[in-house]
Write an enzyme that holds these catalytic residues in place. Structure first.
Site, mmCIF file in Angstrom:
data_model
loop_
_atom_site.group_PDB
_atom_site.id
_atom_site.type_symbol
_atom_site.label_atom_id
_atom_site.label_comp_id
_atom_site.label_asym_id
_atom_site.label_seq_id
_atom_site.Cartn_x
_atom_site.Cartn_y
_atom_site.Cartn_z
ATOM 1 N N CYS A 1 4.667 5.464 -8.101
ATOM 2 C CA CYS A 1 6.109 5.233 -8.209
ATOM 3 C C CYS A 1 6.397 3.941 -8.989
ATOM 4 O O CYS A 1 5.776 2.918 -8.745
ATOM 5 C CB CYS A 1 6.735 5.163 -6.817
ATOM 6 S SG CYS A 1 8.532 5.029 -6.888
ATOM 7 N N CYS B 1 9.362 -1.433 -4.121
ATOM 8 C CA CYS B 1 9.685 -1.609 -2.696
ATOM 9 C C CYS B 1 8.475 -2.252 -1.973
ATOM 10 O O CYS B 1 7.389 -1.660 -1.953
ATOM 11 C CB CYS B 1 10.026 -0.262 -2.064
ATOM 12 S SG CYS B 1 11.205 0.690 -3.051
ATOM 13 N N CYS C 1 6.122 -0.368 0.498
ATOM 14 C CA CYS C 1 5.680 1.006 0.236
ATOM 15 C C CYS C 1 4.313 1.101 -0.442
ATOM 16 O O CYS C 1 4.097 0.530 -1.513
ATOM 17 C CB CYS C 1 6.731 1.725 -0.607
ATOM 18 S SG CYS C 1 6.306 3.461 -0.860
ATOM 19 N N CYS D 1 11.185 18.187 5.894
ATOM 20 C CA CYS D 1 11.595 17.141 4.948
ATOM 21 C C CYS D 1 10.527 16.947 3.882
ATOM 22 O O CYS D 1 9.348 16.793 4.205
ATOM 23 C CB CYS D 1 11.780 15.807 5.660
ATOM 24 S SG CYS D 1 12.845 15.909 7.087
ATOM 25 N N CYS E 1 15.418 19.121 4.061
ATOM 26 C CA CYS E 1 15.786 17.745 3.724
ATOM 27 C C CYS E 1 14.859 17.315 2.588
ATOM 28 O O CYS E 1 13.673 17.655 2.617
ATOM 29 C CB CYS E 1 15.589 16.834 4.931
ATOM 30 S SG CYS E 1 15.905 15.088 4.578
ATOM 31 N N CYS F 1 21.169 11.593 5.364
ATOM 32 C CA CYS F 1 20.184 10.987 6.260
ATOM 33 C C CYS F 1 19.927 9.598 5.694
ATOM 34 O O CYS F 1 19.393 9.473 4.584
ATOM 35 C CB CYS F 1 18.902 11.826 6.261
ATOM 36 S SG CYS F 1 17.517 11.028 7.103
ATOM 37 N N ARG G 1 16.962 8.613 14.509
ATOM 38 C CA ARG G 1 15.538 8.988 14.498
ATOM 39 C C ARG G 1 14.628 7.790 14.670
ATOM 40 O O ARG G 1 14.755 6.788 13.960
ATOM 41 C CB ARG G 1 15.200 9.711 13.187
ATOM 42 C CG ARG G 1 13.734 10.165 13.144
ATOM 43 C CD ARG G 1 13.424 11.014 11.928
ATOM 44 N NE ARG G 1 14.307 12.152 11.864
ATOM 45 C CZ ARG G 1 15.013 12.494 10.794
ATOM 46 N NH1 ARG G 1 14.926 11.793 9.697
ATOM 47 N NH2 ARG G 1 15.796 13.530 10.815
#
Ligand code: SAM
Ligand code: DTB
Ligand code: SF4
Length: 342
Positions: free
Chosen positions: A79, A83, A86, A123, A154, A214, A286
């Site tokens: 990616c 972040c 991550c 998801c 999702c 979400c 969640r």
């Protein structure tokens, strides 16, 4: 719903058969929460906080039921975003191996297995800044196939514009996950390659396309209490509350800049969950990442604080999650059941 309103709420009935023990009482749904108000809630004496969270929870949900989602990484690693939490960022010194987008048939095999294991929602996550048109065709085929199995769908694919959101909606997408992650003030300590406003814009595009939202964040990234309150106040002040609010406990992954972040204790974590439950009473809150290292007692505390959704399956996107048999045993010991069970 002010603190005063909550303290005027009727006491729960003593009837064990009544899951919604607060009868017809409903806390007011507000969209003007301030950080100070949320901070005051989070700082309540713990028994008071849990009592209020329970009142809010029982007004909208059966507190013995848990919504179960299954997570699959359909495009892992590589990616371009930075972040700090991550493991999939290509910009960290030690990130996970990058894979290509999975084939539709393979994804549907995983979805069938998730359904057999009791999941209600499937998801799919992709390590993208935003999806390319060609990739969106494949994701739309996945959504259509998963829906045909009778599962809610999702996806989390990064930033979306209005047109991309509409395409996903047309494919039948039920939920889009896009987190704010932390407070507006702490955000640029964690991510520099996309702005908080860009996240809010994606959420607005998703909402306008008629997809359920979400959206949540992460606790344990070195943020202060006021950042945790700022995150919850921002979520609870969106024009419409996210239907699902994932609260992740940071999974500290070696090779990421946050690998050595200070651990957050379960009581502090439960306080954040309770603040989410009280301010967004009708949303599914969640208990998302971070369960692998949580004791059964910590799980119980977080459920008491108002969490009513979890990811099941032994893997999140790239990191471990409790084994299915452990979750089954835990829910049984607490007398709790998946929402989809009779
Ligand atoms: N690339 C897309 C994006 O960021 O929008 C989708 C996938 S991303 C992995 C989804 C969310 O997972 C992040 O926004 C973050 O809140 C959460 N997450 C990622 N790594 C995590 C970690 N190590 N611990 C806890 N939560 C994490
Ligand atoms: C969310 O809030 N948490 C999930 C889901 N949305 C996509 C992801 C958690 C990822 C944890 C780190 C990993 O497994 O890579
Ligand atoms: Fe990429 Fe999403 Fe990971 Fe950020 S959280 S690095 S956008 S996969």
């Amino acid at each position: 719903m002010s603190l005063d309103t909550l303290s005027r709420a009727p006491a729960p009935s003593s009837s064990a058969s009544s899951a919604r023990a607060t009868g017809d009482w409903r806390p007011e749904i507000r969209h003007d929460w301030t950080r100070d108000e949320v901070q005051k809630i989070m700082d309540l004496p713990f028994p008071e906080l849990i009592f209020r969270a329970q009142l809010a929870h029982r007004a909208y949900f059966d507190p013995t039921r848990v919504q179960i989602s299954t997570l699959l990484s359909i495009k892992t690693g590589g990616c371009p975003e930075d972040c700090a939490y991550c493991p999939q960022s290509a910009l960290h010194e030690q990130s996970v191996k990058a894979d290509k987008l999975m084939e539709v048939e393979k994804v549907l095999r995983e979805a069938r297995a998730a359904k057999a294991a009791g999941a209600g929602r499937f998801c799919m996550g992709a390590a993208w800044r935003s999806p390319k048109e060609r990739d969106l065709d494949t994701v739309c085929a996945m959504i259509e196939g998963v829906k045909e199995l009778g599962l809610e769908t999702c996806v989390t694919l990064g930033m979306l514009d209005a047109q991309q959101s509409q395409r996903l909606r047309d494919a039948g997408l039920d939920y889009y996950n896009h987190n704010l992650d932390t407070s507006p003030e702490y955000y640029d300590k964690i991510i520099t390659t996309r702005t908080y406003q860009e996240r809010l814009d994606t959420l607005a595009n998703v909402r306008d396309a008629g997809i359920n939202v979400c959206c949540g964040g992460i606790v344990g990234m070195g943020e202060g209490e006021s950042d945790r309150a700022g995150l919850i106040a921002t979520l609870a002040s969106l024009p419409q509350h996210p239907e699902s609010v994932p609260i992740n406990l940071l999974v500290r992954v070696a090779g990421t800049p946050l690998a050595d972040a200070e651990a957050v204790d379960p009581i502090t974590f439960a306080r954040v969950v309770a603040a989410a439950r009280i301010t967004m009473p009708a949303s599914h809150v969640r208990l998302a990442a971070g369960r692998e290292l949580m004791s059964d007692e910590a799980h119980a505390l977080v459920f008491l604080a108002g969490a009513n959704s979890i990811f099941c399956g032994d893997k999140l996107l790239t990191t471990p999650n409790p084994a299915e048999h452990r979750d089954r045993k835990l829910l049984a010991s607490l007398g709790m059941k998946p929402m989809t069970d009779a």
